[in-house]
Design a protein around this motif. Structure first.
Motif, short mmCIF file in Angstrom:
data_model
loop_
_atom_site.label_atom_id
_atom_site.label_comp_id
_atom_site.label_asym_id
_atom_site.label_seq_id
_atom_site.Cartn_x
_atom_site.Cartn_y
_atom_site.Cartn_z
N ILE A 18 -43.06 -1.88 36.90
CA ILE A 18 -42.95 -3.29 37.24
C ILE A 18 -43.09 -4.12 35.97
O ILE A 18 -44.05 -3.94 35.21
CB ILE A 18 -44.06 -3.72 38.23
CG1 ILE A 18 -44.09 -2.79 39.44
CG2 ILE A 18 -43.87 -5.17 38.65
CD1 ILE A 18 -42.87 -2.86 40.31
N ILE A 19 -42.13 -4.99 35.70
CA ILE A 19 -42.30 -5.95 34.61
C ILE A 19 -42.03 -7.35 35.14
O ILE A 19 -41.22 -7.53 36.06
CB ILE A 19 -41.39 -5.63 33.40
CG1 ILE A 19 -39.92 -5.65 33.80
CG2 ILE A 19 -41.75 -4.31 32.78
CD1 ILE A 19 -38.99 -5.52 32.60
N ARG A 20 -42.72 -8.32 34.58
CA ARG A 20 -42.62 -9.70 35.00
C ARG A 20 -42.52 -10.58 33.77
O ARG A 20 -42.95 -10.19 32.68
CB ARG A 20 -43.87 -10.12 35.79
CG ARG A 20 -44.13 -9.32 37.05
CD ARG A 20 -43.21 -9.80 38.17
NE ARG A 20 -43.49 -9.09 39.41
CZ ARG A 20 -42.87 -7.99 39.80
NH1 ARG A 20 -41.92 -7.47 39.05
NH2 ARG A 20 -43.17 -7.41 40.95
N MET A 139 -36.51 -19.07 28.16
CA MET A 139 -37.13 -19.78 29.29
C MET A 139 -36.12 -19.87 30.42
O MET A 139 -34.94 -20.12 30.18
CB MET A 139 -37.53 -21.21 28.87
CG MET A 139 -38.11 -22.08 29.98
SD MET A 139 -38.35 -23.82 29.48
CE MET A 139 -39.57 -23.64 28.17
N GLN A 140 -36.57 -19.63 31.63
CA GLN A 140 -35.69 -19.75 32.79
C GLN A 140 -36.24 -20.79 33.76
O GLN A 140 -37.42 -20.75 34.13
CB GLN A 140 -35.55 -18.40 33.50
CG GLN A 140 -34.94 -17.29 32.66
CD GLN A 140 -33.43 -17.42 32.50
OE1 GLN A 140 -32.86 -18.51 32.55
NE2 GLN A 140 -32.76 -16.29 32.30
N ALA A 151 -36.78 -14.03 37.32
CA ALA A 151 -37.86 -13.04 37.32
C ALA A 151 -37.47 -11.70 36.73
O ALA A 151 -38.34 -10.86 36.51
CB ALA A 151 -38.34 -12.81 38.76
N GLY A 152 -36.17 -11.48 36.49
CA GLY A 152 -35.73 -10.12 36.21
C GLY A 152 -35.05 -9.91 34.88
O GLY A 152 -34.96 -10.81 34.04
N THR A 153 -34.54 -8.70 34.71
CA THR A 153 -33.96 -8.25 33.44
C THR A 153 -32.48 -7.93 33.57
O THR A 153 -31.91 -7.31 32.67
CB THR A 153 -34.70 -6.99 32.94
OG1 THR A 153 -34.55 -5.93 33.91
CG2 THR A 153 -36.17 -7.27 32.72
N SER A 252 -37.32 -16.80 46.88
CA SER A 252 -36.35 -16.45 45.84
C SER A 252 -37.02 -15.69 44.70
O SER A 252 -36.49 -14.69 44.20
CB SER A 252 -35.68 -17.71 45.31
OG SER A 252 -34.75 -17.42 44.30
N LEU A 253 -38.20 -16.16 44.29
CA LEU A 253 -38.95 -15.47 43.24
C LEU A 253 -39.32 -14.06 43.68
O LEU A 253 -39.17 -13.10 42.91
CB LEU A 253 -40.21 -16.27 42.90
CG LEU A 253 -41.10 -15.72 41.79
CD1 LEU A 253 -40.37 -15.74 40.44
CD2 LEU A 253 -42.40 -16.51 41.71
N TYR A 254 -39.78 -13.91 44.92
CA TYR A 254 -40.11 -12.57 45.43
C TYR A 254 -38.86 -11.69 45.45
O TYR A 254 -38.93 -10.49 45.15
CB TYR A 254 -40.71 -12.68 46.82
CG TYR A 254 -42.15 -13.14 46.88
CD1 TYR A 254 -42.89 -13.32 45.72
CD2 TYR A 254 -42.77 -13.40 48.10
CE1 TYR A 254 -44.21 -13.73 45.78
CE2 TYR A 254 -44.09 -13.81 48.17
CZ TYR A 254 -44.81 -13.98 47.00
OH TYR A 254 -46.11 -14.39 47.06
#
Length: 384
Positions: A18-20, A139-140, A151-153, A252-254
């Motif tokens: 998990i990465i954040r 920055m997002q 939130a993602g890559t 949406s973040l989840y």
């Protein structure tokens, strides 16, 4: 949140990474963190990557220093759109890149931050962990509540030659800071609110029912679905309802948290050709496809399908037909267009769309139930 243990047991001991983003600022007024971060990091040359609408309101970010803008991100951006943004970044040489908009703007911002001045091109980095590094901070700032891209890559752009999505995944595209301020979504019209909300829900549902599902992600996936069930219709009825906007922004973040370690399945694979071939907005495509793929997968994930329907406030169906009817009615009641013909998709293109969707193995290999090209075509026919 109570999740039946039977839903968690099969993958409880499976390893997962998990990465954040290093910093997540969430809530009404969180946008003030943009200026604080830029000042704290001593950023002097800033490039904001945005669509035309959001390019007109970058003053809301309150940024210090020299601020340049690439304000030409298109819906479903393609490689030429990305290359234009990279050229702008190479002129500016930013020390901070900001994605300001929906998923398209944030995906382009990721790729700009990673590729500008690097000597790498998009063709060099398609796939997993091929990006060499990143010079600028990232920055997002999402202005919709759907993609969770902050939130993602991962980032997606369309190859105009093949009409396929090019997917890039890299830890170097993870935001240093994600600022999720639901106030930025207050101006979204009902149709966009509905489509983007279903997109967020689809991320959660597909991750929850995936062959790669994991209990660490299930909690985000199921709660994200519940948030959509609780707040989406409220936000459509009253766009100024800040609580419902916040609920959707959190959903949406989840959903974004779900995408990295688990990702989506057949729903997104079947939806993609609508965007790449016919420029149907991604959220609208997902809304149209969602009931069909949820029902198709129901026999392979009956308990989880029942949990999804319950989270949305729907009665659990006993078979594929009942699941399809309930989910279709849910999306239609939100005002989503549920017919391909109404989206100007020609019937004679359905076969080519099915072939393209079936080739998206990075998603279909996650599906809980094998799906053939003929079964995808049958979904398109049923949705026509």
């Amino acid at each position: 949140m109570n999740v039946p243990s039977s839903l968690l047991a099969p993958s409880l001991a499976a390893p997962i990474s998990i990465i954040r983003p290093r910093i997540v600022e969430f809530g009404s007024g969180a946008l003030r963190a943009a200026a604080r971060f830029a000042k704290a990091e001593n950023c002097r040359r800033i490039l904001v990557v945005a669509d035309a609408f959001n390019a007109g309101r970058i003053d809301a970010l309150g940024l210090p220093g020299e601020v340049a803008v690439f304000g030409e991100v298109r819906p479903e951006p393609d490689v030429p759109n990305l290359e234009a943004a990279i050229r702008r970044a190479e002129e500016v040489e930013p020390d901070l890149v900001i994605g300001f908009g929906g998923g398209s703007a944030m995906d382009i911002a990721k790729l700009v931050a990673a590729l500008a001045g690097s000597g790498q091109r998009i063709a060099d980095v398609v796939g997993a962990e091929k990006v060499a590094g990143r010079r600028a901070r990232l920055m997002q700032v999402p202005t919709t509540a759907g993609t969770g891209s902050e939130a993602g890559t991962r980032a997606l752009v369309t190859d105009p030659a093949s009409q396929n999505k090019l997917a890039v995944q890299s830890v170097h595209m993870l935001a240093d800071i994600a600022i999720v301020d639901p106030d930025l979504t207050l101006s979204l019209p009902p149709a966009v609110t509905a489509a983007s909300g279903v997109d967020a829900m689809a991320h959660c549902v597909e991750a929850f029912t995936s062959r790669k599902a994991h209990p660490l992600i299930d909690m985000y996936a199921l709660e994200g679905t519940r948030l959509v069930g609780r707040y989406l219709s409220r936000a459509i009825r009253d766009g100024s309802d800040v609580e419902s906007r916040a609920g959707l922004s959190l959903a949406s973040l989840y959903g974004g948290f779900c995408l990295g370690p688990v990702n989506t399945t057949s729903g997104h694979a079947v939806a993609y050709p609508l965007g790449t071939r016919h420029h149907v907005a991604h959220g609208a495509a997902n809304a149209l496809v969602f009931p069909h793929t949820l029902a198709f997968n129901a026999p392979a994930a009956p308990e989880k399908t029942a949990a999804v329907l319950e989270a949305l406030g729907l009665r659990a169906g006993r078979n594929e037909g009942e699941v399809l009817e309930a989910a279709h009615r849910y999306c239609a009641d939100l005002g989503c267009e549920m017919r391909l013909s109404a989206l100007q998709v020609p019937r004679e293109d359905l076969g080519a769309m099915a072939r393209e969707a079936h080739a998206i193995r990075r998603l279909l290999d996650n599906n809980p139930r094998p799906i053939s090209e003929a079964e995808i075509l049958a979904i398109y026919e049923a949705a026509y």
